[in-house]
Design a protein around this motif. Structure first.
Motif, mmCIF file in Angstrom:
data_model
loop_
_atom_site.group_PDB
_atom_site.id
_atom_site.type_symbol
_atom_site.label_atom_id
_atom_site.label_comp_id
_atom_site.label_asym_id
_atom_site.label_seq_id
_atom_site.Cartn_x
_atom_site.Cartn_y
_atom_site.Cartn_z
ATOM 1 N N LEU A 238 -78.337 -153.062 -87.775
ATOM 2 C CA LEU A 238 -77.886 -151.686 -87.530
ATOM 3 C C LEU A 238 -77.352 -151.059 -88.809
ATOM 4 O O LEU A 238 -77.603 -149.887 -89.092
ATOM 5 C CB LEU A 238 -76.801 -151.678 -86.456
ATOM 6 C CG LEU A 238 -77.276 -151.765 -85.020
ATOM 7 C CD1 LEU A 238 -76.090 -151.836 -84.082
ATOM 8 C CD2 LEU A 238 -78.124 -150.557 -84.684
ATOM 9 N N ASP B 203 -80.151 -150.013 -90.897
ATOM 10 C CA ASP B 203 -80.828 -148.869 -90.268
ATOM 11 C C ASP B 203 -80.094 -147.565 -90.558
ATOM 12 O O ASP B 203 -80.708 -146.516 -90.725
ATOM 13 C CB ASP B 203 -80.912 -149.063 -88.753
ATOM 14 C CG ASP B 203 -81.902 -150.150 -88.378
ATOM 15 O OD1 ASP B 203 -82.734 -150.478 -89.233
ATOM 16 O OD2 ASP B 203 -81.832 -150.657 -87.250
ATOM 17 N N LEU B 204 -78.740 -147.668 -90.571
ATOM 18 C CA LEU B 204 -77.940 -146.455 -90.774
ATOM 19 C C LEU B 204 -78.281 -145.775 -92.093
ATOM 20 O O LEU B 204 -78.349 -144.548 -92.183
ATOM 21 C CB LEU B 204 -76.448 -146.821 -90.730
ATOM 22 C CG LEU B 204 -75.463 -145.681 -90.934
ATOM 23 C CD1 LEU B 204 -75.549 -144.694 -89.798
ATOM 24 C CD2 LEU B 204 -74.042 -146.226 -91.028
ATOM 25 N N LEU C 153 -81.711 -143.806 -91.825
ATOM 26 C CA LEU C 153 -81.859 -143.068 -90.576
ATOM 27 C C LEU C 153 -82.779 -141.864 -90.734
ATOM 28 O O LEU C 153 -83.476 -141.466 -89.799
ATOM 29 C CB LEU C 153 -80.474 -142.623 -90.090
ATOM 30 C CG LEU C 153 -80.241 -142.558 -88.583
ATOM 31 C CD1 LEU C 153 -80.613 -143.858 -87.929
ATOM 32 C CD2 LEU C 153 -78.784 -142.249 -88.312
ATOM 33 N N PRO D 248 -82.612 -147.909 -84.937
ATOM 34 C CA PRO D 248 -81.439 -148.580 -84.360
ATOM 35 C C PRO D 248 -81.582 -148.902 -82.886
ATOM 36 O O PRO D 248 -80.783 -149.661 -82.349
ATOM 37 C CB PRO D 248 -80.306 -147.566 -84.555
ATOM 38 C CG PRO D 248 -80.792 -146.609 -85.554
ATOM 39 C CD PRO D 248 -82.281 -146.565 -85.423
ATOM 40 N N ILE E 243 -73.693 -144.595 -84.748
ATOM 41 C CA ILE E 243 -75.059 -144.449 -85.260
ATOM 42 C C ILE E 243 -75.847 -143.462 -84.414
ATOM 43 O O ILE E 243 -76.564 -142.603 -84.940
ATOM 44 C CB ILE E 243 -75.755 -145.825 -85.286
ATOM 45 C CG1 ILE E 243 -75.131 -146.686 -86.373
ATOM 46 C CG2 ILE E 243 -77.240 -145.669 -85.545
ATOM 47 C CD1 ILE E 243 -75.703 -148.056 -86.458
ATOM 48 N N ILE F 73 -68.948 -145.963 -91.220
ATOM 49 C CA ILE F 73 -70.155 -145.197 -90.882
ATOM 50 C C ILE F 73 -70.056 -143.772 -91.412
ATOM 51 O O ILE F 73 -71.005 -143.243 -91.992
ATOM 52 C CB ILE F 73 -70.355 -145.152 -89.354
ATOM 53 C CG1 ILE F 73 -70.588 -146.546 -88.818
ATOM 54 C CG2 ILE F 73 -71.514 -144.240 -88.978
ATOM 55 C CD1 ILE F 73 -70.728 -146.604 -87.315
#
Lengths: 294, 342
Positions: A227, A230-231, A234, A241, B176, B287
């Motif tokens: 993940l 993947d971020l 994106l 994801p 995400i 993130i």
């Protein structure tokens, strides 16, 4: 009790999901069609017959990485639950019987551990004590153990004050016999519920840690690590994801369902269910008071 | 509620009002005292374990500043500079004394004041956590109440299904998804970064909203489910049947009887959620590229910067305990029965 869990539709679904994830963890590394670490020139490709789920930014096969990465996450979460079980249950049982000093100390200790935000603590301890998922899970297991402590203590307290246990004690039964014969039966479903819950919690923590790149060495695949990469891409692969996220969510869902199913079959009916839930929520907070009165 | 009743009765029944005020004060003081009695051992033990981390880890500032191949003399000089050659307990005592005075020491990486570094990050993290908490309370209580009032209808089933999905989504998965949909796909919100409040309220809010949403899903799900269960349980109690028989309005039954007695578990869960919000910030700030408390915790832990990590842990313990104290006081006010130790 196992048969009654299977009699419920949700119970069968939960067991099915968890068995599937468990099989992935055992067989995943052998089922992987490609070497999960082998990079190629076809980077960030979409899904095709050769690469079911496409390739990542180094051209590695995503489906192979997904299959190979299942073991770390599953083993880690089971370790959290087992550590918490071992650390939590026995003091929970003993806190009812061993007198006030032990009771007070263990309750304060449980309060301390539950007050620590365990993700922050897991990150801190893992990074400082060496980069291993095993150490991380040991720490998280100890931090989650108050759940088992409270559950087993609450169940033991309830049984210890019941009339049939009093009757048994009056007619000369030893405390050890009472625990083995009466207490254990009542504590077991509560522990099973807590076990399913902690595996779910542990799974989220392991995934979070591997997402941050803590506890696993970089090229090794994990669902959280997938993940994280993947971020960064994106923009190029907006749907990448979905697969690891779906697997993580399915595992947690399976654990929650199993916990609910066990709770359903061990409570008498819907009414009792609501009240025990209420009692547990109150009991969790009021244990210090309870210990003073009893 | 107690206060308004007191003011309403005060002119005609002064003694009664006085007793109620005194009771309320005593109850709050009792909660406060009990929480402090819990806080002190928790704090002592927590700080001791935190401080022992350095000795257990065997990390030293010399490795960060000098690298792996430093001469033993240089290492010794640096360790002496940081006071690490003193006995463990004396080190602990001076560190603990500093902590009590609000001084968390200096970072090994850059020598900056840890309290200031944490303070800077905390402003961001607490804004996000507060927003997440507000979202959690508003939607958690809204959905939970709606599901309980319309129980066993399709509304209840839909809400329960949505909450089940919410509950199994860890913050980083939600994060995400939110980045993918709202920042990359729709381009409505910035995907990362932070703008201070001084630069304008709306860009500030836009940068906070996605991280707060990512954190709040878990809280919404848990609060709503506990509230639904609590309210349905309260609706089955005899005093509610009694109130219906006496002909009280639905609104009055809900606010006076059901909500006050059924909200306890939801509030307790809310108190337990605060550590999760702080823990989740480690992931969400990574993130969304926020330089907050969680990011600081992660960065300094990965760099082996022990004083910063210790500061982070001490601050998070204090935050969690303070928040639990507030929840306990609110709980004592809203649901009096919870204070009787039933």
């Amino acid at each position: 009790m196992t048969r009654r869990v299977f009699a419920l539709g949700t119970g069968r679904l939960a067991v099915g999901i968890l068995v599937f994830i468990g099989l992935l963890a055992v067989l995943g590394p052998y089922l992987a069609p490609h070497d999960p670490l082998a990079s190629s020139t076809t980077t960030l490709a979409g899904s095709s017959w050769k690469h079911w789920l496409g390739t990542d930014y180094l051209g590695r096969d995503v489906s192979s990485r997904l299959l190979a990465g299942s073991r770390t996450s599953v083993l880690g979460s089971v370790e959290v639950a087992l550590v918490a079980l071992v650390v939590g249950v026995v003091p929970g049982l003993l806190s009812v019987y061993l007198g006030r000093v032990f009771e007070w100390t263990s309750l304060r200790l449980a309060d301390t551990l539950i007050a620590l935000p365990f993700l922050v603590f897991a990150v801190a301890v893992t990074a400082l004590l060496g980069n291993g998922i095993t150490q991380a899970m040991l720490v998280v297991g100890v931090l989650v153990s108050p759940l088992f402590f409270r559950v087993s203590r609450a169940a033991t307290l309830a049984v210890a004050r019941s009339q049939y246990v009093e009757a048994a004690l009056i007619s000369g039964a030893s405390i050890g016999w009472v625990v083995r014969r009466h207490v254990w039966v009542k504590v077991l479903p509560a522990i099973a519920v807590a076990l399913a819950q902690t595996i779910g919690v542990g799974f989220i923590v392991v995934s979070s840690l591997s997402f941050l790149g803590i506890g696993v060495q970089p090229p090794a695949p994990t669902w959280g690590g997938l993940l994280a990469s993947d971020l960064n891409y994106l923009h190029f692969q907006p749907y990448a994801p979905i697969a690891p996220a779906a697997l993580i969510m399915a595992t947690v869902w399976g654990c929650n369902l199993l916990a609910d199913a066990i709770r359903d079959v061990s409570g008498e009916n819907g009414r009792a269910l609501v009240n025990t839930r209420k009692a547990r929520a109150n009991g969790a907070r009021l244990l210090p008071v309870e210990s003073r009165t009893g | 509620m107690t206060l308004s009743a007191t003011l309403g009765y005060a002119p005609s029944r002064p003694s009664f009002g006085l007793i109620r005020v005194r009771r309320a004060v005593t109850r709050t003081a009792f909660t406060l005292g009990r929480s402090i009695a819990i806080f002190v051992p928790v704090f002592l033990l927590g700080t001791f374990v935190t401080f022992a981390l350095r000795s257990i880890s065997g990390l030293s500032p010399a490795r960060i500043t000098l690298g792996e191949d430093a001469t033993p003399e240089a290492v010794h000089r640096i360790e002496h500079h940081w006071g690490l050659d003193r006995p463990f307990l004396s080190q602990y005592w001076s560190w603990f004394d500093d902590v009590l005075h609000g001084n968390l020491g200096r970072s090994w990486s850059n020598g900056a004041d840890v309290s200031r570094l944490i303070g800077d990050g905390l402003a961001i993290s607490l804004s996000v956590a507060t927003l997440a908490l507000v979202i959690g309370i508003v939607f958690g209580f809204g959905l939970g109440t709606l599901a309980a009032v319309r129980r066993t209808t399709w509304i209840d089933r839909t809400i329960t299904a949505v909450l089940t999905v919410f509950a199994v989504m860890p913050p980083f998965v939600v994060g995400i998804v939110l980045v993918g949909v709202f920042a990359v796909g729709l381009n409505w919100f910035p995907s990362a970064g932070y703008v201070p409040f001084a630069a304008g309220a709306s860009p500030w809010f836009a940068h906070l909203l996605l991280p707060a949403l990512a954190l709040s899903f878990d809280t919404v799900a848990d609060v709503a489910r506990q509230l639904r269960a609590g309210l349905i349980g309260a609706y089955q109690e005899n005093y509610v049947t009694g109130a219906v028989v006496r002909g009280l309005s639905d609104r009055r039954i809900f606010f006076r009887h059901v909500l006050r007695n059924g909200a306890g578990p939801a509030l307790t869960v809310l108190g337990l959620k605060f550590p999760a919000l702080i823990g989740g910030s480690v992931v969400t700030e990574w993130i969304f590229g926020l330089q907050g408390f969680g990011r600081f915790a992660n960065d300094s832990a990965q760099a082996g910067d022990v004083p910063s990590v210790q500061g982070v842990l001490v601050v998070s313990i204090v935050l969690v305990v303070t928040f639990n104290l507030v929840v306990n006081i609110v709980l004592g006010k809203v649901t009096p029965a919870s204070q009787r130790g039933v």
